[in-house]
Design a protein around this motif. Sequence first.
Motif, PDB file in Angstrom:
ATOM      1  N   TYR A  59       0.891  -1.172   0.000  1.00 38.41           N
ATOM      2  CA  TYR A  59       0.000   0.000   0.000  1.00 38.41           C
ATOM      3  C   TYR A  59       0.920   1.210   0.000  1.00 38.41           C
ATOM      4  N   TRP A  72      -2.133   0.710   7.194  1.00 41.04           N
ATOM      5  CA  TRP A  72      -1.908  -0.407   8.116  1.00 41.04           C
ATOM      6  C   TRP A  72      -3.127  -1.314   8.236  1.00 41.04           C
ATOM      7  N   SER A  73      -4.302  -0.770   7.954  1.00 38.47           N
ATOM      8  CA  SER A  73      -5.517  -1.582   8.045  1.00 38.47           C
ATOM      9  C   SER A  73      -5.916  -2.183   6.691  1.00 38.47           C
ATOM     10  N   SER A  74      -5.098  -1.968   5.682  1.00 37.11           N
ATOM     11  CA  SER A  74      -5.449  -2.395   4.325  1.00 37.11           C
ATOM     12  C   SER A  74      -5.212  -3.881   4.069  1.00 37.11           C
ATOM     13  N   GLY A  75      -4.393  -4.505   4.926  1.00 33.63           N
ATOM     14  CA  GLY A  75      -4.023  -5.893   4.680  1.00 33.63           C
ATOM     15  C   GLY A  75      -2.785  -6.032   3.814  1.00 33.63           C
ATOM     16  N   ARG A  76      -2.274  -4.894   3.333  1.00 29.10           N
ATOM     17  CA  ARG A  76      -1.040  -4.895   2.557  1.00 29.10           C
ATOM     18  C   ARG A  76       0.066  -4.205   3.356  1.00 29.10           C
ATOM     19  N   GLU A  77       1.278  -4.417   2.941  1.00 26.57           N
ATOM     20  CA  GLU A  77       2.419  -3.808   3.630  1.00 26.57           C
ATOM     21  C   GLU A  77       2.534  -2.336   3.239  1.00 26.57           C
TER      22      GLU A  77
END
Length: 209
Positions: A59, A72-77
């Motif tokens: 992200y 941080w809440s996206s599920g990606r780094e």
Amino acid sequence: MSADKDIDGWLGERGISSPDSRARARAVLEEANLTSPRKVRISETKLPKAEQLLAERFYRVCTAPACQQVAWSSGREPLPVEPRSHCEHCGGSNNRRAEVAFLEACERHGVRRVVVVGGSPSVREELESKLGTRIELRMVDGTERRTAGKAQSDLEWGDLVLVWGATELHHKVSTHYTAPGTPYRHKVVHVARRGVAALLEAGITHLER
């Protein structure tokens, strides 16, 4: 013979320009065998796969706290980018970042109807286009006569009332919304700064209290 591109230059075009971000992105490309530590160029035929891989893994985000939280809440780094125009959340726009944060705050606090008193016609149109698909908006022209009855209706209707005092707003209009003793003062926010971001940030601050 296929063309190729400088890897660091290609990453830089996507905002992945700092040494740490570039090293992290290269490591992922190397894991996928799209390049190797010794190579400085990559075949253009591999670029679509590289683009897809980076988008799935990372992200791209600027340093703004609101954007970092979303990353941080996206599920990606989260992958820091520069300039912030490459940020997936705000695209480098203070207005865009404020719009997203405002809609999120409204959702958290159950706000569905927002009244905006004041602002230029172009700004009111912008707010309608950016926010109007997620919440109900009632835009009040601060330069036109507003009766006490209509203002009362606005106050009853809205979950949040933003009185934009730093813009095109006549005193005779604003006093209908800010008069002392009104039972709706808990939902009225007087905004003394210009700019869409300032307006929405004032609304967020009020809701978070």
